[in-house]
Write a protein that holds these residues in place. Structure first.
Motif, PDB file in Angstrom:
ATOM      1  N   THR A   1      42.933  43.344  46.361  1.00  0.00           N
ATOM      2  CA  THR A   1      42.224  42.690  47.452  1.00  0.00           C
ATOM      3  C   THR A   1      43.102  41.569  48.003  1.00  0.00           C
ATOM      4  O   THR A   1      44.129  41.216  47.412  1.00  0.00           O
ATOM      5  N   ASP A   2      42.678  40.984  49.110  1.00  0.00           N
ATOM      6  CA  ASP A   2      43.409  39.853  49.665  1.00  0.00           C
ATOM      7  C   ASP A   2      43.331  38.626  48.749  1.00  0.00           C
ATOM      8  O   ASP A   2      44.209  37.756  48.796  1.00  0.00           O
ATOM      9  N   LEU A   3      42.298  38.557  47.922  1.00  0.00           N
ATOM     10  CA  LEU A   3      42.151  37.431  47.004  1.00  0.00           C
ATOM     11  C   LEU A   3      43.069  37.581  45.799  1.00  0.00           C
ATOM     12  O   LEU A   3      43.811  36.652  45.447  1.00  0.00           O
ATOM     13  N   GLN A   4      43.052  38.755  45.144  1.00  0.00           N
ATOM     14  CA  GLN A   4      43.873  39.026  43.975  1.00  0.00           C
ATOM     15  C   GLN A   4      43.736  40.492  43.589  1.00  0.00           C
ATOM     16  O   GLN A   4      42.930  41.227  44.175  1.00  0.00           O
ATOM     17  N   THR A   5      44.525  40.903  42.613  1.00  0.00           N
ATOM     18  CA  THR A   5      44.396  42.251  42.068  1.00  0.00           C
ATOM     19  C   THR A   5      43.516  42.180  40.836  1.00  0.00           C
ATOM     20  O   THR A   5      43.775  41.416  39.912  1.00  0.00           O
ATOM     21  N   PHE A   6      42.465  42.972  40.829  1.00  0.00           N
ATOM     22  CA  PHE A   6      41.511  42.980  39.726  1.00  0.00           C
ATOM     23  C   PHE A   6      41.782  44.167  38.810  1.00  0.00           C
ATOM     24  O   PHE A   6      42.021  45.290  39.278  1.00  0.00           O
ATOM     25  N   GLU A   7      41.734  43.915  37.497  1.00  0.00           N
ATOM     26  CA  GLU A   7      41.900  44.964  36.491  1.00  0.00           C
ATOM     27  C   GLU A   7      40.561  45.222  35.803  1.00  0.00           C
ATOM     28  O   GLU A   7      39.667  44.386  35.812  1.00  0.00           O
ATOM     29  N   ASN A   8      40.464  46.393  35.185  1.00  0.00           N
ATOM     30  CA  ASN A   8      39.263  46.775  34.429  1.00  0.00           C
ATOM     31  C   ASN A   8      37.992  46.622  35.262  1.00  0.00           C
ATOM     32  O   ASN A   8      36.981  46.071  34.806  1.00  0.00           O
ATOM     33  N   VAL A   9      38.064  47.123  36.472  1.00  0.00           N
ATOM     34  CA  VAL A   9      36.928  47.047  37.394  1.00  0.00           C
ATOM     35  C   VAL A   9      35.906  48.125  37.029  1.00  0.00           C
ATOM     36  O   VAL A   9      36.257  49.273  36.751  1.00  0.00           O
ATOM     37  N   ILE A  10      34.638  47.723  37.019  1.00  0.00           N
ATOM     38  CA  ILE A  10      33.544  48.654  36.755  1.00  0.00           C
ATOM     39  C   ILE A  10      33.056  49.225  38.085  1.00  0.00           C
ATOM     40  O   ILE A  10      32.782  48.475  39.023  1.00  0.00           O
ATOM     41  N   VAL A  11      32.949  50.540  38.156  1.00  0.00           N
ATOM     42  CA  VAL A  11      32.513  51.208  39.382  1.00  0.00           C
ATOM     43  C   VAL A  11      31.199  51.936  39.107  1.00  0.00           C
ATOM     44  O   VAL A  11      31.085  52.684  38.126  1.00  0.00           O
ATOM     45  N   ILE A  12      30.208  51.685  39.959  1.00  0.00           N
ATOM     46  CA  ILE A  12      28.956  52.435  39.863  1.00  0.00           C
ATOM     47  C   ILE A  12      28.759  53.197  41.168  1.00  0.00           C
ATOM     48  O   ILE A  12      29.236  52.791  42.230  1.00  0.00           O
ATOM     49  N   GLU A  13      28.058  54.304  41.086  1.00  0.00           N
ATOM     50  CA  GLU A  13      27.943  55.202  42.242  1.00  0.00           C
ATOM     51  C   GLU A  13      26.543  55.802  42.299  1.00  0.00           C
ATOM     52  O   GLU A  13      25.938  56.114  41.269  1.00  0.00           O
ATOM     53  N   LYS A  14      26.058  55.929  43.517  1.00  0.00           N
ATOM     54  CA  LYS A  14      24.772  56.610  43.752  1.00  0.00           C
ATOM     55  C   LYS A  14      24.982  57.651  44.854  1.00  0.00           C
ATOM     56  O   LYS A  14      25.468  57.322  45.945  1.00  0.00           O
ATOM     57  N   ALA A  15      24.612  58.888  44.556  1.00  0.00           N
ATOM     58  CA  ALA A  15      24.767  59.988  45.517  1.00  0.00           C
ATOM     59  C   ALA A  15      23.392  60.404  46.039  1.00  0.00           C
ATOM     60  O   ALA A  15      22.434  60.521  45.257  1.00  0.00           O
ATOM     61  N   GLU A  16      23.298  60.614  47.349  1.00  0.00           N
ATOM     62  CA  GLU A  16      22.057  61.049  47.968  1.00  0.00           C
ATOM     63  C   GLU A  16      22.069  62.556  48.188  1.00  0.00           C
ATOM     64  O   GLU A  16      23.129  63.193  48.177  1.00  0.00           O
ATOM     65  N   GLU A  17      20.893  63.111  48.414  1.00  0.00           N
ATOM     66  CA  GLU A  17      20.795  64.559  48.623  1.00  0.00           C
ATOM     67  C   GLU A  17      21.561  64.998  49.868  1.00  0.00           C
ATOM     68  O   GLU A  17      22.093  66.107  49.921  1.00  0.00           O
ATOM     69  N   GLN A  18      21.630  64.131  50.864  1.00  0.00           N
ATOM     70  CA  GLN A  18      22.342  64.470  52.107  1.00  0.00           C
ATOM     71  C   GLN A  18      23.858  64.471  51.919  1.00  0.00           C
ATOM     72  O   GLN A  18      24.596  64.856  52.825  1.00  0.00           O
TER      73      GLN A  18
END
Length: 215
Positions: A160-177
């Motif tokens: 990012t413009d602020l800094q590089t982040f390590e060990n980032v947690i990613v969550i995801e939600k998928a819709e029917e569409q």
């Protein structure tokens, strides 16, 4: 008769000594039963979910792409150790969100638009509020699911413009569409990016907001 007794007494004494010796030797040879070694289970690490918010009274600027309202500033206010309020200002409106931090999740209790002069509810009111969504839940490992969300990564690297982040947690939600929403979390910062991916007319439209700087 006295001679007979004198002869019998030494013989009985020797027999008694011999018997006692045999019992003692037999007892000494009995093997000692060893107790089985008990296996100790690993202690699960307790995660302090409060570290997934910015510090109290801090404000971050997010850079938006794909939509004019994707850029916003986010102010964080701690009500107490268990409740946090955030104020998201995208230039068109201010949205107040109130979260409850527990041992195993962060739950969303309120989401109020047009919150220009929003007040903080009392502790009694906060404790009676129903949960309207789960913002983040443990265990923080791939495959954990909660309220339509799923943790898909715990080891991402995000520049990012602020800094590089390590060990980032990613969550995801998928819709029917076919639409997908993703959120990216880093310790001591909380949500550092969100993106909405929409499939329209076989084209992919991405709207994202990424942390840019601290104000």
């Amino acid at each position: 008769m006295k001679k007979l007794l004198l002869l019998l007494i030494p013989i009985l004494f020797l027999c008694a000594c011999g018997t006692n010796k045999t019992i003692t030797e037999s007892t000494d040879k009995v093997p000692v039963k060893e107790e089985p070694v008990k296996e100790t289970l690993p202690v699960e690490e307790v995660v302090n979910l409060a570290q997934f918010f910015l510090p109290d009274q801090s404000t971050a600027q997010f850079k938006g792409e794909g939509n004019e309202y994707a850029s916003y500033s986010l102010k964080t206010q701690y009500i107490n150790d268990n409740y946090v309020a955030t104020y998201e200002d995208n230039g068109g409106t201010i949205v107040q969100r109130i979260y409850k931090i527990s041992e195993d999740n962060i739950s969303l209790l309120a989401e109020n638009g047009e919150a220009y002069e929003a007040e903080i509810p009392s502790i009694e009111e906060l404790e009676s509020m129903p949960v309207i969504d789960i913002y983040l839940a443990t265990p923080l490992e791939v495959g954990t699911k909660f309220n339509g969300w799923e943790i898909t990564s715990t080891s991402d690297t995000l520049q990012t413009d602020l800094q590089t982040f390590e060990n980032v947690i990613v969550i995801e939600k998928a819709e029917e569409q076919g639409n997908v929403t993703r959120k990216y979390f880093a310790k001591d910062f909380g949500e550092i990016k969100r993106e909405f991916i929409m499939n329209a007319n076989e084209e992919e439209l991405i709207v994202s907001s990424t942390i840019e700087k601290l104000l």
